[in-house]
Motif scaffolding. Structure first.
Motif, mmCIF file in Angstrom:
data_model
loop_
_atom_site.group_PDB
_atom_site.id
_atom_site.type_symbol
_atom_site.label_atom_id
_atom_site.label_comp_id
_atom_site.label_asym_id
_atom_site.label_seq_id
_atom_site.Cartn_x
_atom_site.Cartn_y
_atom_site.Cartn_z
ATOM 1 N N ASP A 226 0.860 -1.194 0.000
ATOM 2 C CA ASP A 226 0.000 0.000 0.000
ATOM 3 C C ASP A 226 0.892 1.238 0.000
ATOM 4 O OD1 ASP A 226 -1.891 1.947 0.195
ATOM 5 O OD2 ASP A 226 -2.723 1.303 2.122
ATOM 6 N N ARG A 227 1.132 1.805 -1.186
ATOM 7 C CA ARG A 227 2.059 2.915 -1.328
ATOM 8 C C ARG A 227 1.486 4.241 -0.829
ATOM 9 N NH1 ARG A 227 6.459 2.296 -5.092
ATOM 10 N NH2 ARG A 227 6.620 0.144 -5.810
ATOM 11 N N ARG A 228 0.210 4.268 -0.458
ATOM 12 C CA ARG A 228 -0.395 5.508 0.017
ATOM 13 C C ARG A 228 -0.413 5.603 1.541
ATOM 14 N NH1 ARG A 228 -5.226 7.684 -3.853
ATOM 15 N NH2 ARG A 228 -4.190 7.330 -5.855
ATOM 16 N N LEU A 229 0.200 4.660 2.212
ATOM 17 C CA LEU A 229 0.229 4.695 3.667
ATOM 18 C C LEU A 229 0.907 5.958 4.180
ATOM 19 C CD1 LEU A 229 1.106 1.056 4.840
ATOM 20 C CD2 LEU A 229 -0.951 2.359 5.400
ATOM 21 N N LYS A 230 0.351 6.540 5.213
ATOM 22 C CA LYS A 230 0.978 7.684 5.860
ATOM 23 C C LYS A 230 2.013 7.200 6.872
ATOM 24 C CE LYS A 230 -3.039 10.737 5.451
ATOM 25 N NZ LYS A 230 -3.847 9.831 4.608
ATOM 26 N N VAL A 231 2.965 8.072 7.196
ATOM 27 C CA VAL A 231 4.003 7.721 8.165
ATOM 28 C C VAL A 231 3.377 7.340 9.501
ATOM 29 C CG1 VAL A 231 5.960 8.627 9.476
ATOM 30 C CG2 VAL A 231 5.764 9.151 7.039
ATOM 31 N N ARG A 232 2.339 8.060 9.896
ATOM 32 C CA ARG A 232 1.664 7.765 11.164
ATOM 33 C C ARG A 232 1.048 6.374 11.152
ATOM 34 N NH1 ARG A 232 -3.436 8.173 11.610
ATOM 35 N NH2 ARG A 232 -3.581 9.669 9.887
ATOM 36 N N GLU A 233 0.397 6.024 10.036
ATOM 37 C CA GLU A 233 -0.221 4.700 9.929
ATOM 38 C C GLU A 233 0.833 3.601 9.942
ATOM 39 O OE1 GLU A 233 -4.073 6.067 7.209
ATOM 40 O OE2 GLU A 233 -2.233 5.334 6.253
ATOM 41 N N ILE B 67 10.339 5.884 11.542
ATOM 42 C CA ILE B 67 9.793 5.411 10.270
ATOM 43 C C ILE B 67 10.223 6.333 9.131
ATOM 44 C CG2 ILE B 67 7.672 5.077 8.953
ATOM 45 C CD1 ILE B 67 8.181 2.843 10.898
ATOM 46 N N HIS B 68 10.136 7.643 9.355
ATOM 47 C CA HIS B 68 10.515 8.600 8.306
ATOM 48 C C HIS B 68 11.997 8.481 7.976
ATOM 49 C CE1 HIS B 68 11.446 12.536 6.486
ATOM 50 N NE2 HIS B 68 10.208 12.443 6.011
ATOM 51 N N ARG B 69 12.839 8.268 8.991
ATOM 52 C CA ARG B 69 14.276 8.126 8.756
ATOM 53 C C ARG B 69 14.575 6.857 7.961
ATOM 54 N NH1 ARG B 69 15.542 8.492 13.501
ATOM 55 N NH2 ARG B 69 15.842 6.310 14.102
ATOM 56 N N ILE B 70 13.887 5.767 8.282
ATOM 57 C CA ILE B 70 14.104 4.505 7.554
ATOM 58 C C ILE B 70 13.675 4.647 6.101
ATOM 59 C CG2 ILE B 70 13.338 2.102 7.374
ATOM 60 C CD1 ILE B 70 13.183 2.064 10.437
ATOM 61 N N LEU B 71 12.520 5.295 5.874
ATOM 62 C CA LEU B 71 12.008 5.453 4.509
ATOM 63 C C LEU B 71 12.928 6.325 3.659
ATOM 64 C CD1 LEU B 71 8.208 5.959 5.245
ATOM 65 C CD2 LEU B 71 9.230 4.022 4.059
ATOM 66 N N THR B 72 13.369 7.442 4.207
ATOM 67 C CA THR B 72 14.132 8.409 3.416
ATOM 68 C C THR B 72 15.622 8.105 3.350
ATOM 69 O OG1 THR B 72 14.322 9.838 5.370
ATOM 70 C CG2 THR B 72 12.470 10.243 3.869
ATOM 71 N N GLU B 73 16.193 7.599 4.439
ATOM 72 C CA GLU B 73 17.639 7.389 4.484
ATOM 73 C C GLU B 73 18.037 5.946 4.157
ATOM 74 O OE1 GLU B 73 19.234 8.752 8.178
ATOM 75 O OE2 GLU B 73 18.313 10.745 8.029
ATOM 76 N N ASN B 74 17.370 4.978 4.772
ATOM 77 C CA ASN B 74 17.752 3.579 4.567
ATOM 78 C C ASN B 74 17.150 2.984 3.300
ATOM 79 O OD1 ASN B 74 17.347 3.837 7.893
ATOM 80 N ND2 ASN B 74 19.292 2.969 7.248
#
Length: 225
Positions: free
Chosen positions: A83-90, A102-109
């Motif tokens: 589900d590519r529309r998931l929000k970071v909070r979800e 979560i945001h660090r893993i998505l953007t950096e890792n």
């Protein structure tokens, strides 16, 4: 430059006596769009004024060790692909981590970012594309065989526009997580709905415009309003 590098540069400018706004201008001129925000610079300058000397992240009590494990990265990546529309909070609620982690893993890792869907007139199938190519070749053949002016006088172009009775999904709402180098998703401008009307305009080589009856009715409604 990563965020730790940004902090060292901010600390260097602070020790030189630069204000947060001066540091921001210097970083913008060097790093451009990748420069840290003014809020981040102001926050770290305030911490250095309070006596902080380290630019590294401080250890947090109860911090989960699995945040930086490859297994966690794979789990988050799989959830995003489902589900590519998931929000970071979800996503944080599903995995059980903080939103910042979560945001660090998505953007950096995982090197991903959220992009809006790119608007295209229609999502054409292979048959649609082939039909358009065949029609274009036939028109080109007639154009070369006949007198050009005579051919163009008989050629009429047409454009159409759906006028919806409601607001369609915005670009912000259509954002999805994508990896670096992965193109943005596509969506058709027109979607199935009960509340819409078609406005059509026809144009010939002499510049004469002809409108469908529905288009005229729509324009009359707008004028009356």
């Amino acid at each position: 430059m990563d965020k730790i590098g940004h902090r060292y540069v901010i600390q260097y400018f602070y020790l030189k006596g630069l204000s947060p706004s001066g540091s921001k201008s210097a970083l913008d001129s060097t790093l451009g769009e990748s420069a840290p925000s003014y809020a981040m610079i102001k926050n770290w300058v305030a911490q250095f004024k309070r006596g902080r000397t380290s630019c590294e992240d401080e250890h947090r009590t109860g911090q989960q060790n699995e945040v930086t494990t490859p297994e966690t990265f794979k789990k988050i990546h799989k959830i995003i692909l489902d589900d590519r529309r998931l929000k970071v909070r979800e996503l944080a609620d599903i995995v059980g981590l903080s939103k910042s982690a979560i945001h660090r893993i998505l953007t950096e890792n995982l090197d991903m970012k959220k992009l809006s869907a790119r608007w295209v007139p229609r999502l054409l199938t292979i048959d649609h594309k082939q039909h358009r190519a065949d029609v274009s070749m036939n028109c080109l053949a007639m154009f070369t065989k006949k007198i050009k002016t005579k051919f163009l006088r008989r050629f009429i172009t047409m454009d159409e526009k759906w006028v919806h009775h409601y607001t369609l999904e915005t670009k912000q709402q259509s954002k999805q997580w994508t990896s670096r180098g992965e193109p943005a998703s596509k969506k058709a401008k027109t979607t199935l709905s009960a509340g819409k009307v078609m406005a059509s305009v026809f144009l010939d080589a002499r510049g004469k415009t002809r409108k469908s009856s529905k288009t005229v009715d729509i324009e009359k409604k707008f004028v009356l309003q």
